[in-house]
Scaffold this motif. Structure first.
Motif, short mmCIF file in Angstrom:
data_model
loop_
_atom_site.label_atom_id
_atom_site.label_comp_id
_atom_site.label_asym_id
_atom_site.label_seq_id
_atom_site.Cartn_x
_atom_site.Cartn_y
_atom_site.Cartn_z
N HIS A 37 0.84 -1.19 0.00
CA HIS A 37 0.00 0.00 0.00
C HIS A 37 0.88 1.25 0.00
O HIS A 37 2.10 1.17 0.16
CB HIS A 37 -0.91 0.00 1.23
N VAL A 38 0.26 2.41 -0.17
CA VAL A 38 1.00 3.66 -0.10
C VAL A 38 0.51 4.47 1.09
O VAL A 38 -0.67 4.40 1.46
CB VAL A 38 0.87 4.50 -1.40
N VAL A 39 1.41 5.22 1.68
CA VAL A 39 1.06 6.09 2.80
C VAL A 39 1.37 7.53 2.41
O VAL A 39 2.40 7.82 1.81
CB VAL A 39 1.81 5.69 4.09
N LYS A 40 0.44 8.40 2.73
CA LYS A 40 0.60 9.82 2.46
C LYS A 40 0.56 10.55 3.79
O LYS A 40 -0.37 10.36 4.58
CB LYS A 40 -0.52 10.31 1.54
N MET A 78 -9.34 3.54 0.55
CA MET A 78 -8.64 3.91 1.77
C MET A 78 -8.44 2.67 2.63
O MET A 78 -9.37 1.91 2.89
CB MET A 78 -9.41 4.97 2.55
N ILE A 79 -7.20 2.48 3.10
CA ILE A 79 -6.87 1.33 3.94
C ILE A 79 -6.90 1.70 5.42
O ILE A 79 -7.43 0.97 6.25
CB ILE A 79 -5.48 0.77 3.57
N CYS A 86 -1.63 12.14 11.18
CA CYS A 86 -2.27 12.57 9.93
C CYS A 86 -1.73 11.76 8.74
O CYS A 86 -1.44 12.31 7.67
CB CYS A 86 -2.06 14.06 9.70
N SER A 87 -1.59 10.46 8.95
CA SER A 87 -1.08 9.57 7.90
C SER A 87 -2.24 8.80 7.27
O SER A 87 -3.02 8.15 7.98
CB SER A 87 -0.06 8.58 8.48
N LEU A 88 -2.32 8.88 5.96
CA LEU A 88 -3.40 8.24 5.21
C LEU A 88 -2.82 7.10 4.37
O LEU A 88 -1.92 7.32 3.56
CB LEU A 88 -4.06 9.28 4.29
N THR A 89 -3.33 5.89 4.59
CA THR A 89 -2.87 4.73 3.83
C THR A 89 -3.91 4.37 2.78
O THR A 89 -5.10 4.24 3.09
CB THR A 89 -2.62 3.52 4.75
N LEU A 90 -3.46 4.21 1.54
CA LEU A 90 -4.33 3.93 0.40
C LEU A 90 -3.83 2.71 -0.36
O LEU A 90 -2.65 2.34 -0.26
CB LEU A 90 -4.37 5.13 -0.55
N GLU A 91 -4.72 2.12 -1.14
CA GLU A 91 -4.28 1.04 -2.02
C GLU A 91 -3.30 1.60 -3.05
O GLU A 91 -3.38 2.76 -3.46
CB GLU A 91 -5.47 0.40 -2.73
N TYR A 92 -2.37 0.75 -3.45
CA TYR A 92 -1.39 1.16 -4.45
C TYR A 92 -1.92 0.86 -5.85
O TYR A 92 -2.33 -0.26 -6.14
CB TYR A 92 -0.07 0.42 -4.24
N LEU A 93 -1.93 1.87 -6.70
CA LEU A 93 -2.36 1.71 -8.09
C LEU A 93 -1.12 1.82 -8.96
O LEU A 93 -0.54 2.89 -9.13
CB LEU A 93 -3.40 2.79 -8.44
N GLU A 94 -0.72 0.67 -9.51
CA GLU A 94 0.60 0.56 -10.12
C GLU A 94 0.75 1.23 -11.48
O GLU A 94 1.86 1.36 -12.00
CB GLU A 94 1.02 -0.91 -10.23
N GLY A 95 -0.34 1.67 -12.09
CA GLY A 95 -0.24 2.29 -13.41
C GLY A 95 0.34 3.69 -13.40
O GLY A 95 0.71 4.21 -14.45
N GLY A 96 0.42 4.30 -12.23
CA GLY A 96 0.96 5.66 -12.15
C GLY A 96 -0.05 6.71 -12.59
O GLY A 96 -1.20 6.40 -12.91
#
Length: 251
Positions: A37-40, A78-79, A86-96
């Motif tokens: 996943h990605v974290v923002k 949203m994961i 204030c960290s938001l974890t989202l699914e990773y979308l590999e297409g960019g």
């Protein structure tokens, strides 16, 4: 390996990332976690506590929008949300992101481009149904999944239920008469949708060879690229099922 110098010039900020950096913006880091996943999370600013708090506020707005919309095929899933950091974890979308993909891909079939235009419109419909105005509805904020399906993201500066936004799309995505001094409107996003569709079908932004100032002048006179009307056909709009999606100037 880069090392932070002992004497850091005043005003310069060095950031140490937690994980693999995927992208970054003016207010937040985006990194990929070991889970995939990605974290923002917001950028710190030791020189300006106010700016740092603004970054944290933007992340709270973005997380609130993901929670408000819930499960939607046109928005990253949203994961997790950690209010303290204030960290938001989202699914990773590999297409960019869409803009980069189109720059780097020589041949994109017409049926994929047409699918993207419909998905962009559906994404906007989902936002507006939740009383959200994106305010930066542009190709750089669309992300592609593994099957090249389109998702809209980056809501940190968006308007929720009439709140004041903190961001605006560039002149090629803003309608004539737009101003920071007037309340944001859903039609601002709708106009941007027309420019996004143009980008998808033509492969470049409207009037890509002109300066932003000259683009503003043309839009103010309701002078739009000829191709815009060619590619946003009546058939496409009929499939959307709503004339509300017509960009300003094409009705």
């Amino acid at each position: 390996m880069f090392q932070i110098p002992e004497n850091v010039p005043y005003g310069r900020i060095y950031y140490v990332t937690r994980e693999k950096q995927v992208s970054h913006g003016a207010t937040a880091h985006v990194e990929q976690l070991p889970s995939g996943h990605v974290v923002k999370y917001p950028k710190s600013n030791p020189y300006s506590p106010k700016k740092e708090e603004d970054h944290r506020r933007n992340m709270r707005i973005e997380a609130g929008i993901y929670q408000l919309i819930g499960d939607c095929p046109y928005i990253p899933r949203m994961i997790d949300w950690e209010p303290e950091s204030c960290s938001l974890t989202l699914e990773y979308l590999e297409g960019g992101d869409l803009a980069k993909y189109m720059r780097e891909t020589a041949q994109i079939p017409g049926e994929i481009r047409q699918r993207w235009t419909l998905q962009a419109a559906a994404a906007l419909s989902a936002l507006h149904a939740a009383n959200i105005i994106h305010c930066d509805f542009a190709p750089r904020n669309f992300i592609l999944g593994a099957n090249l399906d389109l998702h809209i993201a980056d809501f940190a500066g968006s308007s929720v239920a009439g709140s004041t936004p903190t961001i605006a799309a560039g002149p090629r995505y803003l309608p004539p008469g737009w101003s920071w001094t007037r309340p944001v409107q859903q039609t601002d996003d709708v106009f941007a949708l027309g420019s996004v569709m143009y980008f998808i079908m033509v492969g470049e932004e409207p009037y890509a060879d002109l300066s932003e100032e000259d683009v503003e002048k043309k839009f103010a006179k309701a002078v739009f690229p000829d191709e815009l009307e060619v590619y946003t056909t009546a058939t496409t709009w009929a499939r959307l099922g709503s004339e509300n999606f017509f960009p300003i100037g094409l009705r």
